[in-house]
Design a protein around this motif. Structure first.
Motif, PDB file in Angstrom:
ATOM      1  N   TYR A   1     -46.798  10.140 -15.809  1.00 42.52           N
ATOM      2  CA  TYR A   1     -47.421  11.135 -16.670  1.00 42.52           C
ATOM      3  C   TYR A   1     -46.511  11.381 -17.867  1.00 42.52           C
ATOM      4  O   TYR A   1     -45.390  11.849 -17.714  1.00 42.52           O
ATOM      5  CB  TYR A   1     -47.593  12.403 -15.834  1.00 42.52           C
ATOM      6  CG  TYR A   1     -48.581  13.400 -16.339  1.00 42.52           C
ATOM      7  CD1 TYR A   1     -49.906  13.060 -16.517  1.00 42.52           C
ATOM      8  CD2 TYR A   1     -48.182  14.698 -16.597  1.00 42.52           C
ATOM      9  CE1 TYR A   1     -50.821  13.995 -16.954  1.00 42.52           C
ATOM     10  CE2 TYR A   1     -49.089  15.642 -17.026  1.00 42.52           C
ATOM     11  CZ  TYR A   1     -50.410  15.282 -17.201  1.00 42.52           C
ATOM     12  OH  TYR A   1     -51.309  16.211 -17.627  1.00 42.52           O
TER      13      TYR A   1
ATOM     14  N   LYS B   1     -43.469  13.764 -12.006  1.00 49.90           N
ATOM     15  CA  LYS B   1     -43.740  12.379 -12.381  1.00 49.90           C
ATOM     16  C   LYS B   1     -43.733  12.152 -13.882  1.00 49.90           C
ATOM     17  O   LYS B   1     -44.279  11.180 -14.365  1.00 49.90           O
ATOM     18  CB  LYS B   1     -45.064  11.889 -11.776  1.00 49.90           C
ATOM     19  CG  LYS B   1     -45.075  11.928 -10.268  1.00 49.90           C
ATOM     20  CD  LYS B   1     -46.326  11.305  -9.724  1.00 49.90           C
ATOM     21  CE  LYS B   1     -46.310  11.382  -8.200  1.00 49.90           C
ATOM     22  NZ  LYS B   1     -47.427  10.710  -7.600  1.00 49.90           N
ATOM     23  N   THR B   2     -43.092  13.032 -14.646  1.00 44.67           N
ATOM     24  CA  THR B   2     -43.039  12.824 -16.093  1.00 44.67           C
ATOM     25  C   THR B   2     -42.113  11.663 -16.395  1.00 44.67           C
ATOM     26  O   THR B   2     -41.077  11.494 -15.770  1.00 44.67           O
ATOM     27  CB  THR B   2     -42.551  14.093 -16.822  1.00 44.67           C
ATOM     28  OG1 THR B   2     -41.287  14.461 -16.312  1.00 44.67           O
ATOM     29  CG2 THR B   2     -43.526  15.230 -16.652  1.00 44.67           C
TER      30      THR B   2
ATOM     31  N   GLY C   1     -52.928  20.652 -14.583  1.00 46.70           N
ATOM     32  CA  GLY C   1     -53.253  19.236 -14.460  1.00 46.70           C
ATOM     33  C   GLY C   1     -52.770  18.676 -13.138  1.00 46.70           C
ATOM     34  O   GLY C   1     -52.198  19.375 -12.312  1.00 46.70           O
ATOM     35  N   ARG C   2     -53.003  17.401 -12.975  1.00 40.28           N
ATOM     36  CA  ARG C   2     -52.700  16.748 -11.697  1.00 40.28           C
ATOM     37  C   ARG C   2     -51.231  16.851 -11.303  1.00 40.28           C
ATOM     38  O   ARG C   2     -50.894  17.003 -10.134  1.00 40.28           O
ATOM     39  CB  ARG C   2     -53.122  15.295 -11.788  1.00 40.28           C
ATOM     40  CG  ARG C   2     -52.950  14.559 -10.482  1.00 40.28           C
ATOM     41  CD  ARG C   2     -53.552  13.196 -10.557  1.00 40.28           C
ATOM     42  NE  ARG C   2     -53.326  12.508  -9.284  1.00 40.28           N
ATOM     43  CZ  ARG C   2     -53.671  11.286  -9.068  1.00 40.28           C
ATOM     44  NH1 ARG C   2     -54.281  10.594  -9.994  1.00 40.28           N
ATOM     45  NH2 ARG C   2     -53.434  10.732  -7.911  1.00 40.28           N
ATOM     46  N   TYR C   3     -50.337  16.758 -12.269  1.00 45.51           N
ATOM     47  CA  TYR C   3     -48.903  16.736 -11.968  1.00 45.51           C
ATOM     48  C   TYR C   3     -48.147  17.923 -12.545  1.00 45.51           C
ATOM     49  O   TYR C   3     -46.940  17.833 -12.770  1.00 45.51           O
ATOM     50  CB  TYR C   3     -48.285  15.435 -12.485  1.00 45.51           C
ATOM     51  CG  TYR C   3     -48.861  14.214 -11.828  1.00 45.51           C
ATOM     52  CD1 TYR C   3     -48.636  13.959 -10.488  1.00 45.51           C
ATOM     53  CD2 TYR C   3     -49.644  13.322 -12.546  1.00 45.51           C
ATOM     54  CE1 TYR C   3     -49.169  12.844  -9.869  1.00 45.51           C
ATOM     55  CE2 TYR C   3     -50.175  12.200 -11.941  1.00 45.51           C
ATOM     56  CZ  TYR C   3     -49.937  11.965 -10.610  1.00 45.51           C
ATOM     57  OH  TYR C   3     -50.459  10.856  -9.998  1.00 45.51           O
TER      58      TYR C   3
ATOM     59  N   ARG D   1     -47.950  22.472 -12.621  1.00 46.69           N
ATOM     60  CA  ARG D   1     -48.409  23.719 -12.020  1.00 46.69           C
ATOM     61  C   ARG D   1     -47.567  24.857 -12.585  1.00 46.69           C
ATOM     62  O   ARG D   1     -46.473  24.662 -13.089  1.00 46.69           O
ATOM     63  CB  ARG D   1     -48.230  23.662 -10.511  1.00 46.69           C
ATOM     64  CG  ARG D   1     -49.041  24.641  -9.722  1.00 46.69           C
ATOM     65  CD  ARG D   1     -50.549  24.390  -9.730  1.00 46.69           C
ATOM     66  NE  ARG D   1     -50.965  23.390  -8.775  1.00 46.69           N
ATOM     67  CZ  ARG D   1     -51.631  22.281  -9.092  1.00 46.69           C
ATOM     68  NH1 ARG D   1     -51.918  22.004 -10.319  1.00 46.69           N
ATOM     69  NH2 ARG D   1     -52.020  21.434  -8.184  1.00 46.69           N
TER      70      ARG D   1
ATOM     71  N   ASP E   1     -43.310  20.282 -13.944  1.00 48.06           N
ATOM     72  CA  ASP E   1     -43.929  18.995 -14.239  1.00 48.06           C
ATOM     73  C   ASP E   1     -43.376  17.985 -13.255  1.00 48.06           C
ATOM     74  O   ASP E   1     -42.172  17.948 -13.006  1.00 48.06           O
ATOM     75  CB  ASP E   1     -43.599  18.522 -15.666  1.00 48.06           C
ATOM     76  CG  ASP E   1     -44.252  19.359 -16.747  1.00 48.06           C
ATOM     77  OD1 ASP E   1     -45.438  19.682 -16.597  1.00 48.06           O
ATOM     78  OD2 ASP E   1     -43.571  19.668 -17.741  1.00 48.06           O
TER      79      ASP E   1
ATOM     80  N   ASP F   1     -53.179  26.070 -12.896  1.00 56.78           N
ATOM     81  CA  ASP F   1     -53.331  24.624 -12.746  1.00 56.78           C
ATOM     82  C   ASP F   1     -53.229  23.997 -14.123  1.00 56.78           C
ATOM     83  O   ASP F   1     -54.083  24.205 -14.977  1.00 56.78           O
ATOM     84  CB  ASP F   1     -54.677  24.304 -12.106  1.00 56.78           C
ATOM     85  CG  ASP F   1     -54.859  22.834 -11.814  1.00 56.78           C
ATOM     86  OD1 ASP F   1     -54.054  22.013 -12.300  1.00 56.78           O
ATOM     87  OD2 ASP F   1     -55.812  22.492 -11.101  1.00 56.78           O
TER      88      ASP F   1
END
Length: 108
Positions: free
Chosen positions: A86, A81-82, A22-24, A26, A79, A20
């Motif tokens: 994010y 939504k970079t 972070g939110r966006y 993996r 990643d 994990d």
């Protein structure tokens, strides 16, 4: 979308650990065997709804390319939504770290 990507990874290679980031972001470490150059597969999307350019399409292309070239994937990082939501890219940072520490010789 993460569930779809994880399912594709799991069909192609045994997953030994989920990371994990972070939110966006993996990652998954893989149990692969063989003599090919160890590689890391990196996926990124700014919009998970991009038709035809989603993470699943990128992953399938990278898996095919790795097999064609005889590479041995040791991990997949992504990643999402970079650039829109994010700004940081922890998946890319982790991918680069694997090359820097010698775990992988190829970044796809």
């Amino acid at each position: 979308e993460l569930a779809r990507v994880k399912a594709i990874v799991a069909r192609a290679y045994p997953i030994t650990r989920e990371i994990d980031l972070g939110r966006y972001a993996r990652g998954w470490e893989l149990a692969t065997t063989g003599t090919g150059d160890p590689c890391v597969i990196y996926l990124r999307t700014s919009d998970p709804n991009d038709a035809g350019y989603g993470l699943d399409t990128q992953l399938e292309g990278c898996i095919a390319a790795a097999r064609e070239r005889g590479f041995r994937p040791i991990a997949v990082f992504l990643d999402m939504k970079t650039g829109t939501v994010y700004r940081e890219r922890p998946g890319l940072s982790e991918s680069r770290a694997r090359v820097r520490d010698g775990s992988a010789t190829v970044l796809m």
